[in-house]
Design an enzyme around this catalytic site. Structure first.
Site, PDB file in Angstrom:
ATOM      1  N   GLU A 286       0.739  -1.017  -0.214  1.00 26.15           N
ATOM      2  CA  GLU A 286      -0.170  -0.138   0.159  1.00 26.15           C
ATOM      3  C   GLU A 286       0.467   0.907   0.114  1.00 26.15           C
ATOM      4  OE1 GLU A 286      -3.015  -0.186  -0.437  1.00 26.15           O
ATOM      5  OE2 GLU A 286      -3.674  -1.980  -0.099  1.00 26.15           O
TER       6      GLU A 286
ATOM      7  N   GLU B 117     -13.284  -0.286  -9.767  1.00 20.90           N
ATOM      8  CA  GLU B 117     -12.091  -1.085 -10.491  1.00 20.90           C
ATOM      9  C   GLU B 117     -12.998  -0.991 -12.047  1.00 20.90           C
ATOM     10  OE1 GLU B 117     -11.781  -1.624  -7.327  1.00 20.90           O
ATOM     11  OE2 GLU B 117      -9.452  -2.014  -7.521  1.00 20.90           O
TER      12      GLU B 117
HETATM   13  C1  DMJ Z   1      -6.071   0.461  -4.927  1.00 22.66           C
HETATM   14  O1  DMJ Z   1      -5.567   0.196  -3.384  1.00 22.66           O
HETATM   15  C2  DMJ Z   1      -5.770  -0.344  -5.583  1.00 22.66           C
HETATM   16  O2  DMJ Z   1      -6.207   0.088  -6.978  1.00 22.66           O
HETATM   17  C3  DMJ Z   1      -5.060  -1.489  -5.511  1.00 22.66           C
HETATM   18  O3  DMJ Z   1      -4.615  -2.651  -6.912  1.00 22.66           O
HETATM   19  C4  DMJ Z   1      -6.598  -2.174  -5.574  1.00 22.66           C
HETATM   20  N1  DMJ Z   1      -7.120  -1.371  -4.328  1.00 22.66           N
HETATM   21  C5  DMJ Z   1      -7.901  -0.081  -4.461  1.00 22.66           C
HETATM   22  C6  DMJ Z   1      -8.736  -0.170  -4.690  1.00 22.66           C
HETATM   23  O4  DMJ Z   1      -9.903  -0.882  -5.052  1.00 22.66           O
END
Ligand code: DMJ
Length: 542
Positions: free
Chosen positions: A94, A349
């Site tokens: 993260e 997404e």
């Molecule tokens: C974000 O932090 C990024 O897109 C990660 O790859 C997946 N989770 C979240 C969004 O859903």
């Protein structure tokens, strides 16, 4: 009809901007310097670290929405207030995608924001130094026997001796975009090297049928969770193989992905849904669609697999229409949410895929998804203090959380979906109008190769990487030349016997000799060629 479309696109863009500022201003007023806004209690909390995460993550969105003055103000505020020298256990994944990615992207966009740039930009600059500082704090996690990183690192003390060696697949394979960018901008290869080492180690652990599982022991290389799929725990690993291949023009990464893709299509795809299967046997373990999987049609469209992308998008959009959002898990056979996974934390997404597919097809279905998302989020998630994660899509209960990706990704992709001529889409005229200083004295056509979004929607500029690598290469060549010259000078003062050996090879191109052109080209010659043109000074004398 055209006029009507333009008018409605403008008003949609305004609505998206209002959404952004409602959340952003509330974060600044009620939560900064904490990581996140709590939209129900109207205060803040630290979540992924203690580095004003939402502000870092939202910084480049300000510029995407055209707000240069606030971008500049926040860029300098962050330099003054954020400190990564803190005793905090942070997620390596993260911190990389949100903090390192966010700072890198803001650094690369600083020229466009009209900010005063230091002379070496884009190969140096204060935001780049911050990104490098944050990334250095993550490096201890990669010091493992396999090169695959631990999932958590203490930013001050490194990896705790009691840290679990179990990391999810995405936590091993989601570094190449940010780390290669850092290496190529700064000239320090360490970052790219550790990211590649981790990718190669992970690649070797795939099963005989070509799949990877969900969690791996990074010391023993044993798969601890053996579900293979394209969603949670794995998703951005595949994304980075494809985007890394594009950004770095790297066949090794592309070939890895293509081999995985064959197995994914073979074992996990049913009626254009993607299920979870056992990584060794290929038998279905979970017939579930996860909201995180909705990035896949966008990725497929980047690869040119449009038909399949469109069909899969339609499946996922039908789930959105059923609930007015995407539940975290959706049981495909039952056509309903899965127990305890009914939430929608305002993820980006599906909107991200809609943006790519609209760009590729021009089909208005994708704008319709954008409108649906705008309506749903306004109706279900808006609070007086921001936008709240939806705890349960069945009854619209809310959670007291607004993840930083809502401002970094969800709103950015929505905005870009409705602005198909935005500079971040690249294409055509972009390079022509944007000559900018790059490197010391060199010029680069920044943005000419389009932009690659990291998995947190932070755009990276491949042209800057190329130009700074060339700049580093120039400096190395110059250093070698000076060393050669001083040696030559010393040798020429020695008795003739010493100078009779074979002439050292010239670094200048020989007449008629061509360097293989790099995949992305800047309109200047390599340093050695420039020297050879300037009177063949070195080649003639050696
Ligand atoms: C974000 O932090 C990024 O897109 C990660 O790859 C997946 N989770 C979240 C969004 O859903």
């Amino acid at each position: 009809l055209k006029k009507k479309t333009v008018v409605s696109a403008t008003s949609d863009a305004c609505r998206i901007k209002s959404m952004f500022y409602h959340a952003y201003n509330s974060y600044l007023d009620n939560a900064f310097p904490y990581d996140e806004l709590r939209p129900l209690t109207c205060d803040g909390q630290d979540t992924w670290g203690s580095f004003s995460l939402t502000l870092i993550d939202a910084l480049d969105t300000l510029l995407v929405l055209g707000n240069r003055t606030e971008f500049e103000r926040v860029a300098s505020l962050l330099q003054d207030t954020v400190d990564f020298d803190i005793d905090v256990n942070a997620s390596v994944f993260e911190t990389n995608i949100r903090v390192v990615g966010g700072l890198l992207s803001a650094h690369l966009l600083a020229g466009r924001a009209g900010m005063e740039l230091e002379s070496g930009w884009p190969c140096s600059g204060p935001l780049l130094r911050m990104a490098e500082d944050a990334a250095r704090k993550l490096l201890p996690a990669f010091q493992t026997p396999t090169g695959m990183p631990y999932g958590t690192v203490n930013l001050l003390h490194g990896v705790s001796p009691t840290e679990t060696p179990v990391t999810c697949t995405a936590g091993v394979g989601t570094f190449i975009l940010e780390f290669a960018t850092l290496s190529r901008l700064t000239g320090d290869a360490t970052f790219e090297n550790v990211a590649r080492r981790a990718l190669r180690a992970l690649w070797k652990t795939r099963s005989d049928i070509g799949l990877v599982g969900n969690h791996i022991d990074i010391v023993s290389k044993k798969w601890v969770a053996q579900d293979a799929g394209i969603g949670a725990g794995v998703d951005s690993y595949f994304e980075y193989l494809v985007k890394g291949a594009i950004m770095l023009q790297d066949e090794e990464l592309l070939n890895m992905f293509l081999e995985y893709d064959r197995a994914i299509q073979n074992y996990t795809r049913f009626d254009d849904w993607y299920l979870w299967v056992h990584m060794h046997k290929g038998t279905v373990s979970m017939p579930v669609f996860q909201s995180l999987e909705a990035f896949w049609p966008g990725l497929q469209s980047l690869l040119g697999n449009l038909d399949s992308a469109v069909r899969t998008f339609q499946n996922y959009y039908s789930v959105w229409r059923q609930f007015g959002g995407l539940p975290e898990f959706y049981s495909i056979p039952q056509g309903y949410t899965v127990d305890k996974r009914e939430g929608y934390p305002l993820r980006p997404e599906l909107i991200e895929s809609a943006m790519y597919l609209f760009r590729a097809t021009g089909d208005h279905t994708y704008l319709q998804l954008g409108l649906d998302a705008l309506e749903s989020i306004e109706r279900i998630a808006k609070t007086p203090c921001g936008y709240a994660s939806v705890k349960d899509l069945r009854d619209h209960q809310l959670d007291n959380r607004m993840e930083s990706f809502f401002l970094a990704e969800t709103i950015k992709y929505l905005y870009l979906l409705f602005d198909p001529t935005h500079f971040l889409h690249g294409g055509g005229t972009e390079g022509d109008g944007s000559w900018e200083e790059g490197g010391e004295g060199g010029q680069c056509v920044l943005g000419a190769g389009g932009f690659i979004f990291n998995t947190e929607a932070h755009p990276l500029d491949p042209a800057a990487l190329y130009c700074c690598s060339r700049h580093t290469q120039d400096r190395r060549e110059l250093r070698d030349i000076l060393i050669n010259l001083s040696q030559h000078d010393r040798q020429s003062k020695q008795p003739t016997k010493e100078t009779e050996g074979p002439a050292p090879e010239s670094i200048a191109l020989k007449p008629g000799e061509k360097k293989t052109p790099p995949p992305l080209s800047c309109p200047v010659q390599p340093f050695s060629a420039r020297l050879s043109i300037l009177g063949q000074v070195f080649s003639d004398n050696t």
